[in-house]
Design a protein around this motif. Sequence first.
Motif, PDB file in Angstrom:
ATOM      1  N   LEU A  18       0.634  -1.437   0.048  1.00 49.67           N
ATOM      2  CA  LEU A  18       0.203  -0.185   0.139  1.00 49.67           C
ATOM      3  C   LEU A  18       1.109   1.044  -0.007  1.00 49.67           C
ATOM      4  N   SER A  19       2.289   1.334   0.298  1.00 44.92           N
ATOM      5  CA  SER A  19       2.998   2.422   1.017  1.00 44.92           C
ATOM      6  C   SER A  19       3.154   2.820  -0.570  1.00 44.92           C
ATOM      7  N   GLU A  20       3.830   2.059  -1.444  1.00 41.82           N
ATOM      8  CA  GLU A  20       4.179   1.692  -2.862  1.00 41.82           C
ATOM      9  C   GLU A  20       3.348   2.418  -3.443  1.00 41.82           C
ATOM     10  N   ALA A  21       1.866   2.120  -3.453  1.00 41.74           N
ATOM     11  CA  ALA A  21       0.762   1.922  -4.402  1.00 41.74           C
ATOM     12  C   ALA A  21       0.732   4.085  -4.608  1.00 41.74           C
ATOM     13  N   LEU A  22       0.893   3.883  -2.770  1.00 41.87           N
ATOM     14  CA  LEU A  22       0.293   5.518  -2.354  1.00 41.87           C
ATOM     15  C   LEU A  22       0.701   6.510  -2.887  1.00 41.87           C
ATOM     16  N   ALA A  23       2.501   5.923  -3.269  1.00 41.90           N
ATOM     17  CA  ALA A  23       3.315   7.399  -3.406  1.00 41.90           C
ATOM     18  C   ALA A  23       2.860   7.308  -5.076  1.00 41.90           C
ATOM     19  N   LEU A  24       3.102   6.656  -5.544  1.00 40.57           N
ATOM     20  CA  LEU A  24       2.381   6.717  -7.124  1.00 40.57           C
ATOM     21  C   LEU A  24       0.451   7.925  -7.436  1.00 40.57           C
ATOM     22  N   VAL A  25       0.253   7.190  -6.628  1.00 37.72           N
ATOM     23  CA  VAL A  25      -1.428   7.825  -6.492  1.00 37.72           C
ATOM     24  C   VAL A  25      -1.121   9.216  -6.126  1.00 37.72           C
ATOM     25  N   ASN A  26      -0.889   9.610  -5.411  1.00 39.42           N
ATOM     26  CA  ASN A  26      -0.682  10.469  -5.061  1.00 39.42           C
ATOM     27  C   ASN A  26       1.108  11.594  -6.132  1.00 39.42           C
ATOM     28  N   ALA A  27       1.712  10.339  -6.504  1.00 40.36           N
ATOM     29  CA  ALA A  27       2.070  11.277  -8.125  1.00 40.36           C
ATOM     30  C   ALA A  27       1.167  12.061  -9.221  1.00 40.36           C
ATOM     31  N   VAL A  28      -0.195  11.571  -9.140  1.00 42.16           N
ATOM     32  CA  VAL A  28      -1.344  11.672 -10.484  1.00 42.16           C
ATOM     33  C   VAL A  28      -1.970  12.334  -9.649  1.00 42.16           C
ATOM     34  N   ARG A  29      -1.901  12.855  -8.189  1.00 44.71           N
ATOM     35  CA  ARG A  29      -2.509  13.520  -7.738  1.00 44.71           C
ATOM     36  C   ARG A  29      -2.517  15.159  -7.523  1.00 44.71           C
ATOM     37  N   THR A  30      -0.929  14.870  -7.178  1.00 42.61           N
ATOM     38  CA  THR A  30      -0.773  16.453  -6.891  1.00 42.61           C
ATOM     39  C   THR A  30       0.151  17.471  -8.315  1.00 42.61           C
TER      40      THR A  30
END
Length: 424
Positions: free
Chosen positions: A336-348
Motif C-alpha cells: 500500500l505504501s508503494e501504491a500510495l506514492a504513485l497515486v499521489n504522483a498522479v494527484r498532486t
Amino acid sequence: MTMSRGARVLAALALLGGLSACELDFTDPNQPPEEEVIVTPATLARVAVGLQAQYSDQLADPVYVTGLVTNEIGATPTAFESYRRADAGSPITGDDGPSLDPWSGQYDVIRTANVLIENVPQVGFGPGTTSGLLALAKLYKAMAFGNLYQHYESFPLVVQSTTSDAPFATRAEAMTEILRLLEEARQHLATTPPSPEFNTTVLAPGFNLAATIDAMLARYNLIGGNLDAAMAAAQRVPLTSLSEFRFATGDVNPLWNLWYNSGNAYQMRAKQSFRLQAEAGDQRVAYWVSPDTIPGATQRMDQIARYNTNTRTYVVYFPDEMRLIMAEVHARQNRLSEALALVNAVRTPCTSTLAEPVACLPALTLAQVPTQQAMLDEILRQRRYELYLQGLRWSDLRRFGQPVKYEFMPVPTIECDRNQSAPC
C-alpha cells in the motif's frame, strides 16, 4: 518533397480502396481478397501509412460505445435510437451501431495489418525498415484485437478464413494473441532498430512506436491479470513525452467529427455526473469538459472540451496511466505504501510540460486509504478522471468488480448470418 500527413493519408487510403487487380474487402473480416498483388516496397509503405490513419479514424467507435456504457457520455434526444438505448441501458441488438461499429472498424484495421505482416518480409526492404513495418503492423493488430476484447466476450482471431466457420476464440486465447503480437512487435525493434527511412517516411509524426508497444503491454497485461508483466512493461515507458495521433483541417479528429460535425443523429456529450462527482478542485475536469445544460436521454450533459475542435490530438496513452497501472499492481499485491506514492504522483501535480490533464489535488496519507480495498477504490477514481474517453472505463469497471449496464456487446448480426461458429 515531404507529403503532409493529410496528403499521405489520402494517398494511402486511395491505395487501400482502389488497387488495380486487387479487391481488399474491408466489410467482411472472414472473406479474403480476391487477388493479392501488393508486393512492392512503395505500395506496402503506403499501406503502412494508411494503417495508422485507418486506426486513428476508427478509434471513435470503441470510445463512444465505452462512453455510453459507462456514463462517461450520454446521447442527446435527437441522437440515433440505438445510442439513446445504450445510454439508458436498454437492450442492444446485433443490428445496432454500438454492436456493429467497433466490430467492423477494428476488423478493417486487422485486415490491413495482415497485408503488411504477410508481405513485408517478401519484398526486399532493408532490415531496419522491415523491423519497423512489422512492429507497426503487429502493434496495430494487437490494439484492434484489444478493443474487440474489451467490447465482445469472444471473436475470431482468424480474419481471412476461406470458410464460413471461423472459430471464436476464448477470452484466454484472445488475450494470449494480443500479448503475443505485442511481444513480437517489441522484439522486432529490440533485434533491429527501425531505419531512418521508416521513421521519416512511414511512422506518423508524434507517434512513439517503442513506447506505445510497452504501454500496450502494460495495459493488456493488467487487463489480463498478469501483474508482474504489467509492472515491468509500465516501468519501461518514458513518462516525459506523449505518443499521439495528430490531425489537420483536411484530416480531422474523428471524435470531433462524430460529436460536433455529423448532425444531430450522432450527437453525444459529457454527462454532468462526471463533473459533479469530481473531487473539489480537480483541474482535470476542465481539461476534459466544460459546463453546460444540454438535455440528454437520462440526464443533463456538458460539452466535451477536449474534442470540440477538429484538429485536437488524441493521446494514445497518458504517462499517468502507467503510474496508475503500477499503483494498481502494488495495491493488488498489498504494497500500500508503494501504491500510495504513485497515486499521489498522479494527484498532486498542478502543471505539466506535456499537454496532459493534471489534478492539482492534495496528497493522501495511508490513514485516508488504510486498506487494500480503499486503495483500489482510489485508483479507480483516479483512472476515471485521468483516462476519460480513453476507451478503458468499461474494462476498468469489470476488473474492479463494479456494476455495468452490459457485460459485453452482442456479436453483430452480419457475423451471425455468415459465420456458423458465431455464438449468436
